[in-house]
Each structure stands twice: as structure tokens, then as C-alpha cells.
Write a protein that holds these residues in place. Structure first.
Motif, PDB file in Angstrom:
ATOM      1  N   LEU A  74       0.833  -1.206   0.000  1.00 38.90           N
ATOM      2  CA  LEU A  74       0.000   0.000   0.000  1.00 38.90           C
ATOM      3  C   LEU A  74       0.864   1.252   0.000  1.00 38.90           C
ATOM      4  O   LEU A  74       0.544   2.246  -0.656  1.00 38.90           O
ATOM      5  N   SER A  78       0.868   4.089  -2.900  1.00 40.57           N
ATOM      6  CA  SER A  78       0.667   5.526  -2.684  1.00 40.57           C
ATOM      7  C   SER A  78       1.765   6.334  -3.353  1.00 40.57           C
ATOM      8  O   SER A  78       1.510   7.404  -3.899  1.00 40.57           O
ATOM      9  N   MET A 147      -4.915   3.022  -8.289  1.00 38.29           N
ATOM     10  CA  MET A 147      -5.337   4.133  -7.417  1.00 38.29           C
ATOM     11  C   MET A 147      -5.615   5.417  -8.195  1.00 38.29           C
ATOM     12  O   MET A 147      -6.396   6.259  -7.761  1.00 38.29           O
ATOM     13  N   LEU A 201      -7.236   4.059  -0.941  1.00 39.47           N
ATOM     14  CA  LEU A 201      -6.361   3.036  -0.363  1.00 39.47           C
ATOM     15  C   LEU A 201      -7.169   1.830   0.101  1.00 39.47           C
ATOM     16  O   LEU A 201      -6.779   0.684  -0.114  1.00 39.47           O
ATOM     17  N   ALA A 205      -6.615  -2.002  -1.190  1.00 37.37           N
ATOM     18  CA  ALA A 205      -6.057  -2.920  -0.195  1.00 37.37           C
ATOM     19  C   ALA A 205      -6.539  -4.345  -0.410  1.00 37.37           C
ATOM     20  O   ALA A 205      -5.832  -5.296  -0.115  1.00 37.37           O
ATOM     21  N   THR A 265     -10.451   1.737   7.564  1.00 39.27           N
ATOM     22  CA  THR A 265      -9.925   2.836   6.761  1.00 39.27           C
ATOM     23  C   THR A 265     -11.072   3.629   6.144  1.00 39.27           C
ATOM     24  O   THR A 265     -11.096   4.858   6.197  1.00 39.27           O
TER      25      THR A 265
END
Lengths: 281, 326
Positions: A74, A78, A147, A201, A205, A265
Motif C-alpha cells: 500500500l 501511494s 489508485m 487506499l 487494499a 480505513t
């Protein structure tokens, strides 16, 4: 008069059916969550978080490496996805009312629709093939590409909500435009921007397909970023389709941990958002 | 929505400021342009890599690849038809269940539920979309497959067995199971987007129908649904795009057998599933290149389906804008 009652009856029955649809949908959700909580909780223990997977035949062991692996992936995602998504979104919101902006929105839509398995194939061809082995970097890259579209969209939406007059006030004070954007507009929208990234995220995940032949898996702790790395989703997949009873239990425990990671999250992001009531994503 | 657009339209002041950009402005603007172009680059790059890496199989099989039924890794003879068929059939089953259910939820939330309850249920429906695909697969393997094998399929073959679709031994894994799981996975998309589309129907139109004595159901049937038809179709296509590319859950329950069988009880295979299962096992470069070509076909189909979806949703928004002004 009977026609009147018939119409009333149709009205009632039709809406009753829609109510049943809603009840059924919510029922499915609670069933899934409850089932995972029940089976996960009965197979989880402290070892699950700290130990390595045991070889076939030995019971016990855990998925410490997969939990750390998911977090590492993760982080890499990012690093790839957030700069592109965030600055792309800033462009669309602040300068994007032109043909180029339209093109970027279109590309974002295309990227959003690409199946996750295809992103995996893409990451395989650009990173795994030249390196000749599976690596955490390849997996992180695949997740990062996934993402981008949501990061772009959420950044653009949340920046657009900031009133134009705020920008004008800054400009009227003689600030250059980049300072207005960087020190006034972005900080004002900060909470929303963070929410968008967190939701993004939490979505990637749980992605498994892009990791199958990029990050692959690893039964030990991965050293550094260039080795194959274990992750919770891939572990769930391999353990679920294995024939061993003990592995199935581990898969349920892993599913519980993954769901908690995703839901908390997401929930945290929504709480953040709820405090500034202006937009709902 | 219209209000925010007015407030955020670039004013003449800002437009004129383009001429006095400082160095800092240029640096900032061009760095955002740089990162924004990376998005276009990524989209093009994906297509390019798929094309380049499938060239071997493109050359060997040509267009015939799309309608040949063989899948023989040992003899290196490949055709994608069983996967295309499996993908289309499992997605169709999913739509058959998800469309009525999703629209039902959307109507309930929009028309019937009090705002607070509607928001809560809407949130829960979206939560269904947040559950990772592999977790659906897990539930599929341990809950739905046994249920389909022991209850649903015997029941169907007993009462509907005269239809060839429901013939055969109850395996549990197969097209039907994959379709059912896909239905749950795409339901939130249809429900959420259709609800948003319903909200764009002008209140005045609905009120005029009510003033003529229509019941709420009739208002829905003669005003709301016709008005938002294009948007609803868009949401269905968007959900279809998701279903076509869905990998993990399908791979775990469809049985993974590259054959075309009429019965829905029989195991099948989808494009995404064959890539997921066989990519790491592909030993020869032709085999690998074939799998990449399957990915290319999947990429092409999803771009097409998503394009149609976007167009329809866009059209629905535009007609809503016109309706509001009229």
C-alpha cells in the motif's frame, strides 16, 4: 370504484416488493459480515499476527509476513498513485476547463474501467519481464496504477467545492496563483482530499488479481523491495482453494483482518469527511 | 448542482491573469500538466504493452483466435471462444438478477424510505461494493457452492429440468454460481447510480402527474422511469463492465474448464479467470503471448462497454439539465 382500489393495491404491492429488495440486499451484507466475523474470530489468535505460515501438515502459524506485506504494498502504491492522481486532479480543477482537460477526464474514465487483472498483466510486462523476477515493486506499481483514477476524481471534486471567491480574495491580495492554490485552496480542502485518498487506499487494499503475478507470494519475511512479497488477499486466495482444513481456517482469519483493514480505513475516512459537511462523495 | 457551476465558472479576472504568470506559476502549472499527462500515458501505455506482448499469438492465430474452441497448452493450439462465451454468460446471469434487485433498492431509497433510513441503507449498499473480490470468492467457495450443489441445483433440475439450461449433475461450481456471486457484487453499482439518476428528475414533472391523480407507483412508471431511462441503462452498462472484468470471485467458483456447454450447471471459464490461473504456469512464450491477447480482448470489450455507459449517463444528465430549465 374497484378500479381505484386496484390501482391502490398495485401501488402497495409494487412498493412492498422494492422494500423486500432493500431488505434482501442489506440482509446479504450482514450475512457476509457476520459469517466472516464468526469464522474469522474462531480461528484468529495472537500468533496469526506475529508468526510465519507453517508448512503443510503442521497446524498453527500465522500470516505476519502477509500483513506487513500488504502495508508495504500500500505504501508503494501511494508513492506511485498519489502524486499522479493528486496533481492530475489539481490540474483538472484549477486549469482543466479546456480540451486537454477533457482528454484527461476521458483517460481517467478509461483507466477506471480497466479490469484489475489487465493492470496485473500490464505491470508484469513493464516490470517483471525486464527484471526477470517477481517483486514487491511490481505489485506496488500495479496497485498504484489502480489508485490513479479515483484519486484524480476525488481531488477534482473536493477542490471544486472551494468557492471561486476564496481564490479571488487571495489573488486580490497580490498572491501569485500557485501560492493561492498551494497555501489557500488545498489546505482548505485538506480534509476532503485526505478522505478521498483513504477511500482509494481501502479500495486497493483488497485487490488480489493485480498481485498474482507481480508481487506473487512469499512464505517468509520479504527482505527489501525487490523480492516477491506476501499479501493478505493473495494468501486468502491460495489458502481458500487449497484442500487443507487448517489452511481454510487461516483464510477466514485473514479475511477478517483484511475486512477490518478495509472497513476501518473507509469508516475513518467518512468520519473525517463528516466533520466538513459540504460534500458527500 | 447548477448553483455550484455558476459560482465556480472562471471569472474574467482570472482569465486575464493568464498573461501575468510568474516563474512560480509556470513551474507549478507545468508540473501539474506533467502529472496529468501521465494519466493519458498510462491509459495508452496499457493498450500498447498488451498489443506488443501479444504479437506472437496475434501473428499465429490472427482473428480466428476469437472464435476457435481449442485450448491445448501442450500442443500450443489456442482459441478464446470458451472464455468469451463464459464471460458473457456469467455476466448475463449476473445482470438478470442484479438489475431488478438493484432497481428495486434504488426505487425504495428514492421514493419510499424516509431520508435518514435511505441514507443508512444507501451506505450499507455501498459497503457491499467495498468488500474485496477475494472475500466474495471465499464466501462463494464455502457457502454458496455447497448451497447451490445441495439445494438450488437439485431444485431447479427437478422442476425446470426439461429446459436444457438446467440439465446435468449438480456440481456446485459452474456458470450459475459465478453469475449469482457476480450479481451481488454489481448490485451496489446499479442501485447507487440509478438512485442518483432518479434524483435528477424535475420535481415539477412528478407533481403534475400527481395532480392528475396518479398513484406514486404510476408517477414512477410514467414520469420517473421514462425520464431517467438513458441513465439507468448507463448504470447497467457500468455494472456490466465490472462483471466482465471481475476476476477473483469468479475464478474461485466457476470451475475453470475451457468448454462450451449449454447447461448452466456445468463448469466454465472466463477471460479474467484464465489469465489469473494460467499466467504463472505459462511456460512457452506463445502460451504467455496468448494469455496477454486474452487480456487485450478483455481490455477492448471493457473500454467499449464503459464508453457506452458514460455516454448514456452523460446524455441523461444533459436532458435533466434541459428539463430543469424548461
Amino acid at each position: 370504484m374497484s378500479r381505484f382500489y386496484r390501482r391502490k393495491l398495485i401501488n402497495f404491492v409494487a412498493f412492498l416488493i422494492t422494500g423486500i429488495c432493500a431488505l434482501f440486499t442489506v440482509g446479504i451484507l450482514f450475512f457476509i459480515l457476520g459469517y466472516i466475523a464468526y469464522h474469522g474470530a474462531s480461528s484468529i489468535n495472537l500468533n496469526f499476527f506475529t508468526q510465519l505460515p507453517k508448512p503443510v501438515g503442521e497446524t498453527g502459524g500465522g500470516m505476519g509476513n502477509a500483513i506487513v506485506g500488504t502495508l508495504k504494498l500500500l505504501f508503494l502504491a501511494s508513492v506511485v498513485g498519489v502524486p499522479v492522481g493528486f496533481l492530475g486532479g489539481v490540474y483538472l480543477s484549477e486549469y482543466g476547463a479546456n480540451k486537454f482537460g477533457f482528454l484527461i477526464r476521458y483517460a481517467t474514465d478509461v483507466l477506471n474501467g480497466v479490469p484489475s487483472i489487465v493492470v496485473g498483466v500490464f505491470a508484469y510486462t513493464v516490470i517483471v519481464l525486464p527484471m526477470k523476477h517477481f517483486s514487491a515493486i511490481a505489485g506496488g506499481f500495479a496497485l498504484g496504477v489502480m489508485m490513479i483514477p479515483i484519486a484524480v476524481r476525488s481531488t477534482e471534486e473536493f477542490l471544486k467545492v472551494i468557492p471561486q471567491s476564496v481564490r479571488e480574495a487571495g489573488l486580490a491580495l497580490g498572491l501569485p496563483r500557485w501560492k493561492v492554490i498551494l497555501f489557500i485552496v488545498i489546505p482548505t480542502a485538506f480534509r476532503g482530499l485526505l478522505t478521498g485518498i483513504l477511500l482509494d487506499l481501502s479500495r486497493v487494499a483488497g485487490e488480489t488479481a493485480p498481485l498474482l503475478f507481480t508481487a506473487f507470494s512469499n512464505r517468509y519475511w520479504a527482505k527489501g523491495w525487490l523480492e516477491p512479497i506476501a499479501s493478505l488477499p493473495v494468501m486468502i486466495f491460495t489458502y481458500a482453494i487449497s484442500p487443507y482444513e487448517d489452511w481454510h481456517k487461516q483464510a477466514w482469519a485473514a479475511a477478517l483482518v483484511l475486512m477490518m483493514l478495509v472497513l476501518f480505513t473507509g469508516l475513518f475516512a467518512r468520519i473525517l469527511l463528516h466533520k466538513n459537511q459540504e460534500v458527500v462523495l | 448542482m447548477a448553483l455550484t457551476n455558476v459560482a465556480n465558472a472562471p471569472t474574467p479576472v482570472i482569465r486575464r491573469l493568464k498573461f501575468v504568470e510568474s516563474v512560480g506559476d509556470l513551474v507549478f502549472k507545468w508540473s501539474t500538466i506533467f502529472f496529468a499527462s501521465l494519466i493519458i500515458l498510462a491509459a495508452v501505455w496499457i493498450g500498447w504493452e498488451l498489443l506488443i506482448n501479444s504479437s506472437l499469438s496475434l501473428k499465429k492465430f490472427g482473428l480466428n483466435f476469437l472464435w476457435r474452441q481449442v485450448w491445448d497448452p501442450v500442443m500450443e493450439d489456442f482459441g478464446a471462444l470458451p472464455f468469451i462465451y463464459g464471460t458473457l454468460v456469467s455476466s448475463t446471469i449476473a445482470l438478470l438478477f442484479a438489475v431488478p434487485l438493484g432497481l428495486g433498492v434504488a426505487v425504495f431509497l428514492y421514493e419510499l424510505a424516509p431520508p435518514k433510513i435511505a441514507d443508512a441503507i444507501g451506505f450499507l449498499t455501498e459497503l457491499l461494493a467495498a468488500i474485496p473480490s477475494v472475500v466474495y470468492g471465499l464466501i462463494g467457495v464455502f457457502v454458496i457452492v455447497p448451497w447451490v450443489r445441495c439445494s438450488l441445483e437439485p431444485f431447479l433440475s427437478k422442476y425446470l429440468g426439461f429446459i436444457p439450461l438446467f440439465k446435468g449433475a449438480p456440481y456446485g461450481v459452474g456458470m450459475l454460481t459465478a453469475g449469482l456471486i457476480l450479481a451481488i457484487m454489481i448490485l451496489p453499482f446499479i442501485a447507487t447510480i440509478s438512485r442518483e439518476i432518479f434524483k435528477t428528475v424535475p420535481q415539477s414533472l412528478k407533481e403534475s402527474a400527481m395532480a392528475l391523480g396518479a398513484t406514486r407507483w404510476e408517477v414512477l412508471r410514467i414520469v420517473t422511469i421514462p425520464f431517467s431511462k438513458s441513465g439507468i441503462l448507463g448504470s447497467i452498462f457500468l455494472a456490466l463492465g465490472r462483471a466482465l472484468g471481475e476476476t477473483m470471485a469468479v475464478t474461485m467458483v466457476i470451475g475453470n474448464r475451457p468448454e462450451i456447454k449449454l447447461s448452466l450447471f456445468e463448469p466454465g471459464y472466463t477471460m479474467a479467470a484464465v489469465i489469473a490461473n494460467e499466467f504463472t504456469e505459462a511456460t512457452s512464450s506463445l502460451y504467455l503471448s496468448t494469455l496477454v491477447e486474452v487480456g487485450l480482448v478483455l481490455f477492448g470489450i471493457t473500454i467499449l462497454v464503459n464508453g457506452i455507459a458514460r455516454m448514456m449517463i452523460y446524455r441523461s444528465h444533459r436532458s435533466a439539465g434541459l428539463g430543469a430549465r424548461a
